[in-house]
Design a protein around this motif. Structure first.
Motif, PDB file in Angstrom:
ATOM      1  N   GLN A 114      13.879  -0.819  -6.889  1.00  0.00           N
ATOM      2  CA  GLN A 114      14.738  -1.637  -6.035  1.00  0.00           C
ATOM      3  C   GLN A 114      13.960  -2.880  -5.628  1.00  0.00           C
ATOM      4  N   ILE A 115      14.688  -3.878  -5.115  1.00  0.00           N
ATOM      5  CA  ILE A 115      14.048  -5.131  -4.719  1.00  0.00           C
ATOM      6  C   ILE A 115      13.748  -5.092  -3.219  1.00  0.00           C
ATOM      7  N   TYR A 116      12.556  -5.522  -2.889  1.00  0.00           N
ATOM      8  CA  TYR A 116      12.093  -5.590  -1.499  1.00  0.00           C
ATOM      9  C   TYR A 116      11.615  -7.009  -1.202  1.00  0.00           C
ATOM     10  N   VAL A 117      11.681  -7.368   0.078  1.00  0.00           N
ATOM     11  CA  VAL A 117      11.168  -8.659   0.535  1.00  0.00           C
ATOM     12  C   VAL A 117      10.179  -8.386   1.658  1.00  0.00           C
ATOM     13  N   THR A 118       9.055  -9.090   1.612  1.00  0.00           N
ATOM     14  CA  THR A 118       8.075  -8.947   2.686  1.00  0.00           C
ATOM     15  C   THR A 118       7.424 -10.301   2.928  1.00  0.00           C
ATOM     16  N   SER A 119       6.642 -10.355   4.005  1.00  0.00           N
ATOM     17  CA  SER A 119       5.912 -11.579   4.314  1.00  0.00           C
ATOM     18  C   SER A 119       4.858 -11.827   3.235  1.00  0.00           C
ATOM     19  N   ALA A 120       4.511 -13.086   3.018  1.00  0.00           N
ATOM     20  CA  ALA A 120       3.467 -13.414   2.043  1.00  0.00           C
ATOM     21  C   ALA A 120       2.122 -12.856   2.465  1.00  0.00           C
ATOM     22  N   ASN A 121       2.010 -12.429   3.738  1.00  0.00           N
ATOM     23  CA  ASN A 121       0.772 -11.800   4.196  1.00  0.00           C
ATOM     24  C   ASN A 121       0.835 -10.279   4.129  1.00  0.00           C
ATOM     25  N   GLY A 122       1.914  -9.759   3.577  1.00  0.00           N
ATOM     26  CA  GLY A 122       2.070  -8.306   3.500  1.00  0.00           C
ATOM     27  C   GLY A 122       2.795  -7.777   4.725  1.00  0.00           C
ATOM     28  N   ASP A 135       0.853  -1.187   0.000  1.00  0.00           N
ATOM     29  CA  ASP A 135       0.000   0.000   0.000  1.00  0.00           C
ATOM     30  C   ASP A 135       0.893   1.241   0.000  1.00  0.00           C
ATOM     31  N   THR A 136       1.447   1.523  -1.167  1.00  0.00           N
ATOM     32  CA  THR A 136       2.316   2.695  -1.253  1.00  0.00           C
ATOM     33  C   THR A 136       1.934   3.508  -2.486  1.00  0.00           C
ATOM     34  N   ALA A 137       2.284   4.788  -2.462  1.00  0.00           N
ATOM     35  CA  ALA A 137       2.081   5.652  -3.627  1.00  0.00           C
ATOM     36  C   ALA A 137       3.257   5.449  -4.577  1.00  0.00           C
ATOM     37  N   ALA A 138       3.349   4.223  -5.119  1.00  0.00           N
ATOM     38  CA  ALA A 138       4.527   3.858  -5.912  1.00  0.00           C
ATOM     39  C   ALA A 138       4.139   2.750  -6.880  1.00  0.00           C
ATOM     40  N   ILE A 139       5.103   2.343  -7.685  1.00  0.00           N
ATOM     41  CA  ILE A 139       4.918   1.185  -8.558  1.00  0.00           C
ATOM     42  C   ILE A 139       5.518  -0.018  -7.849  1.00  0.00           C
ATOM     43  N   ASP A 140       4.665  -0.891  -7.367  1.00  0.00           N
ATOM     44  CA  ASP A 140       5.086  -2.164  -6.763  1.00  0.00           C
ATOM     45  C   ASP A 140       4.684  -3.258  -7.735  1.00  0.00           C
ATOM     46  N   THR A 141       5.654  -4.005  -8.243  1.00  0.00           N
ATOM     47  CA  THR A 141       5.295  -5.018  -9.235  1.00  0.00           C
ATOM     48  C   THR A 141       6.316  -6.156  -9.250  1.00  0.00           C
ATOM     49  N   ALA A 142       6.124  -7.092 -10.201  1.00  0.00           N
ATOM     50  CA  ALA A 142       6.992  -8.259 -10.383  1.00  0.00           C
ATOM     51  C   ALA A 142       7.155  -9.075  -9.099  1.00  0.00           C
ATOM     52  N   PRO A 143       6.054  -9.444  -8.434  1.00  0.00           N
ATOM     53  CA  PRO A 143       6.188 -10.246  -7.210  1.00  0.00           C
ATOM     54  C   PRO A 143       6.536 -11.702  -7.510  1.00  0.00           C
ATOM     55  N   SER A 144       7.275 -12.321  -6.594  1.00  0.00           N
ATOM     56  CA  SER A 144       7.654 -13.730  -6.730  1.00  0.00           C
ATOM     57  C   SER A 144       7.754 -14.333  -5.336  1.00  0.00           C
ATOM     58  N   TYR A 145       7.158 -15.510  -5.143  1.00  0.00           N
ATOM     59  CA  TYR A 145       7.159 -16.179  -3.837  1.00  0.00           C
ATOM     60  C   TYR A 145       8.473 -16.897  -3.569  1.00  0.00           C
ATOM     61  N   SER A 146       8.854 -16.957  -2.309  1.00  0.00           N
ATOM     62  CA  SER A 146       9.885 -17.903  -1.897  1.00  0.00           C
ATOM     63  C   SER A 146       9.298 -19.306  -2.051  1.00  0.00           C
ATOM     64  N   PRO A 147      10.153 -20.331  -2.283  1.00  0.00           N
ATOM     65  CA  PRO A 147       9.608 -21.668  -2.555  1.00  0.00           C
ATOM     66  C   PRO A 147       8.773 -22.239  -1.403  1.00  0.00           C
ATOM     67  N   ASP A 148       9.015 -21.797  -0.162  1.00  0.00           N
ATOM     68  CA  ASP A 148       8.195 -22.293   0.951  1.00  0.00           C
ATOM     69  C   ASP A 148       6.905 -21.484   1.107  1.00  0.00           C
ATOM     70  N   GLY A 149       6.725 -20.475   0.275  1.00  0.00           N
ATOM     71  CA  GLY A 149       5.477 -19.713   0.288  1.00  0.00           C
ATOM     72  C   GLY A 149       5.372 -18.698   1.410  1.00  0.00           C
ATOM     73  N   SER A 150       6.407 -18.546   2.221  1.00  0.00           N
ATOM     74  CA  SER A 150       6.292 -17.679   3.392  1.00  0.00           C
ATOM     75  C   SER A 150       6.572 -16.209   3.086  1.00  0.00           C
ATOM     76  N   SER A 151       7.359 -15.949   2.042  1.00  0.00           N
ATOM     77  CA  SER A 151       7.778 -14.576   1.742  1.00  0.00           C
ATOM     78  C   SER A 151       7.556 -14.275   0.269  1.00  0.00           C
ATOM     79  N   ILE A 152       7.560 -12.982  -0.056  1.00  0.00           N
ATOM     80  CA  ILE A 152       7.596 -12.588  -1.461  1.00  0.00           C
ATOM     81  C   ILE A 152       8.697 -11.556  -1.656  1.00  0.00           C
ATOM     82  N   CYS A 153       9.281 -11.578  -2.839  1.00  0.00           N
ATOM     83  CA  CYS A 153      10.140 -10.478  -3.251  1.00  0.00           C
ATOM     84  C   CYS A 153       9.419  -9.741  -4.379  1.00  0.00           C
ATOM     85  N   PHE A 154       9.673  -8.462  -4.519  1.00  0.00           N
ATOM     86  CA  PHE A 154       9.050  -7.671  -5.583  1.00  0.00           C
ATOM     87  C   PHE A 154       9.900  -6.438  -5.815  1.00  0.00           C
TER      88      PHE A 154
END
Lengths: 163, 451
Positions: free
Chosen positions: B332-340, B304-323
């Motif tokens: 730039q690349i960011y990592v967050t929980s799969a729940n946001g 939820d940012t005033a930005a372009i957040d795109t190209a998400p990809s899950y970690s293989p265990d499904g717990s995190s995403i990078c985007f």
């Protein structure tokens, strides 16, 4: 181009008519447009809009900020669209190829939105406008240098069927 | 000497459903049992690898008409191993022994003479019901020992897959890593002038064979991604309405929209369990990341940012995403929980970073990096450390991992009126290879292993 930009800046937004005419005459012709003379376009026709108003504005690299030149063109678009109110239209956002695919899709959307917001602020009805982004998928100029990239970073106002 | 037919115990150990119709595998017991411990073993973690010299004499046809398919299978295995960069198949003209019966122990001295470290022998025999029986044995030439042996039954149309499965078995036995040859790639086929380029979804085997087109080119299509089951693809399509994310079943051809949103949806990717699609939704000037549960159709906002957040990809265990996000001013690349929730920036080098994709092994994230007008492909650890650039130039983009995480595929577009091609490169940065495609090709996505 540089001197024109300076003219537009010094004139300010309230008195851009003369500068905008100059801009459209030399800078804002679409690259692949037919070279029909301005006189041949019937007032209120799609050709009139493309040739005499200018259907597109250009952006700096990785930016959706409207340049003074772009504002001048959009000012003319808003006036024209206010005169010929039966047109609905689509604002297309485009990016040059020097970006990754997904980001450019979003960047094109940002550019289209900037144009839409400007036109809306000039009184163009929101329900006549639609935006779409093509990212880097639809370049108008194809080469590997700045002369092409600068033409591809654009937003194009595409008139639809009259209602 | 043992019989080639496997006993019940080994059958139990290695039997697996190959999804090949009536497929089954069985181990071929060793012909010359030796103490364990093979001499030929590759350490693939090292950056500088001496490819293993390997001999692959043509598989034997069980009867004369089987000779052609036997030769074809051998050629595919040879090509797979060579392209991996880890093996150096020896020119068959150098072979001294001619393999006529794979149930006999090879004359290892003959193979040592030509410096082969590993030897593969095999046989294909058409059964009375029309199926193909394919057997192979992998030998360690210096210890004169059978390293592995398998037999497979399959309908005859599947001979290419058998070649890939055998390639994977050889690769796995000699490197200790899973193979990646029995897999496919979905990509975008490009034809026509750049201003009006026609883009079609296409699917092929990882070696470029069996190209099949999944869309007709009427609508612009981008960024196809495989489901973990490999039966479905999610992608972005420009139709008559808003550009949006679709789901395509590659077996039935059935197509459906992933959600119904007022604005553009794009950049989709499946969750590792295949139950959700993560994607970007555009709202005004901003794009944020959402996930949709495919069964309940419930959509959850993750950024939820005033930005372009795109190209998400899950970690293989499904717990995190990078985007990727330009919330800090540049991509730039960011990592967050799969729940946001709070996102942590992990890319800090010069330039900007985009199209992050998490390795199926979990230990790396690959990306496109833009610096000084160039577009490089690189990898870093999920905490952002250990960044390495694998290939540079204009214009590399969009890496995708092979199922074993050791190889990346990406596209390179020289710009101007030319078009993009697909390439592979080892994550060590070695062994860049062009992938054959019928025309221009972009946006590759590698499937998981098919079996």
């Amino acid at each position: 181009m540089l001197s024109l930009t300076r003219i537009v800046r010094s004139a300010g937004l309230a008195a851009t008519l003369i500068a905008a005419l100059a801009v459209s005459a030399c800078a804002n012709k679409p690259a692949d447009d037919s070279m029909a003379s301005a006189g041949a376009a019937a007032p209120g026709s799609q050709q009139d809009f493309v040739v005499n108003v200018g259907d597109r504005v250009f952006f700096e690299s990785d930016s959706s900020e409207l340049t003074p030149q772009s504002r001048a063109t959009l000012e003319k678009q808003a006036q024209w669209l206010g005169l010929y109110r039966t047109y609905a239209f689509t604002v297309e956002g485009h990016a040059d190829e020097r970006g990754t695919r997904e980001y450019n899709i979003a960047l094109g959307a940002r550019r289209a939105q900037a144009v839409r917001d400007y036109l809306a602020a000039r009184g163009v009805e929101a329900n006549r406008m639609r935006t779409v982004s093509y990212g880097k998928e639809r370049p108008v100029a194809v080469c590997n240098d700045i002369s092409c990239w600068s033409q591809n970073r654009r937003s194009v106002t595409v008139l639809g069927a009259t209602s | 000497m043992h019989q080639a037919n496997a006993g019940p115990a080994s059958l139990l150990l290695t039997r697996r459903n190959l999804l090949l119709g009536a497929g089954a595998t069985a181990a071929l017991s060793g012909l010359a049992p030796r103490p364990a411990g093979a001499a030929v073993q590759l350490d693939v973690t090292q950056g500088n690898i001496q490819p293993v010299p390997i001999a692959l004499p043509d598989f034997v046809g069980g009867s004369a008409p089987d000779g052609e398919v036997a030769r074809n299978v051998t050629q595919i295995i040879t090509a797979n191993l060579r392209r991996s960069g880890l093996f150096a198949p020896i020119d068959p003209a150098a072979y001294i022994e001619k393999i006529g019966n794979i149930d006999a122990v090879p004359r290892f001295a003959d193979w040592r003479t030509i410096n082969a470290q590993a030897l593969v022998t095999g046989r294909i025999t058409r059964q009375t019901d029309g199926r193909l029986k394919t057997e192979f044995r992998l030998w360690d030439v210096f210890s004169a020992q059978q390293l592995t042996g398998q037999q497979y039954f399959t309908i005859s149309d599947n001979w290419r897959r058998i070649a890939h499965i055998i390639s994977d078995a050889i690769y796995e036995r000699l490197t200790g890593d899973k193979g990646y040859f029995d897999s496919r790639v979905v990509f975008v086929d490009e034809t026509g002038p750049k201003e009006r380029r026609i883009k079609r979804l296409a699917i092929m085997d990882q070696d470029g064979a069996n190209v099949r087109y999944l869309t007709r080119g009427d609508d612009l299509v981008l960024t196809p991604r495989f489901s973990p089951s490999t039966q479905e693809i999610t992608y972005m399509s420009f139709g008559q309405r808003e550009p949006r994310v679709l789901l395509l079943n590659i077996e039935t051809g059935q197509r459906e929209a992933v959600g119904n949103f007022p604005n553009m949806s794009f950049s989709p990717r499946f969750s590792p369990d295949g139950q959700r699609v993560i994607m970007s939704l555009q709202q005004g000037s901003n794009s944020n990341i959402y996930v949709m549960d495919l069964r309940s159709k419930q959509t959850t906002r993750l950024t939820d940012t005033a930005a372009i957040d795109t190209a998400p990809s899950y970690s293989p265990d499904g717990s995190s995403i990078c985007f990727e996000s330009d919330r800090g001013g540049s991509q730039q690349i960011y990592v967050t929980s799969a729940n946001g929730g709070a996102a942590k920036r992990i890319s800090f080098g010069e330039g900007s970073y985009s199209t992050p994709v998490w390795s199926p092994r979990g230990d790396a994230i690959a990306f496109t990096k833009q610096v000084k007008g160039g577009f490089a492909i690189g990898i870093m650890k999920p905490d952002g450390s250990g960044e390495r650039i694998l290939t540079e130039g204009f214009h590399n983009e969009g890496p995708t991992f092979a199922p074993n995480g050791r190889v990346l595929m990406f596209f390179r577009d020289p710009g101007g009126n030319a078009g993009p091609s697909l390439f592979t490169i080892d994550i060590t940065g070695r062994n860049e290879q062009r992938v054959p495609t019928p025309g221009f090709a972009s946006d590759p996505a590698w499937s998981p292993i098919l079996t």
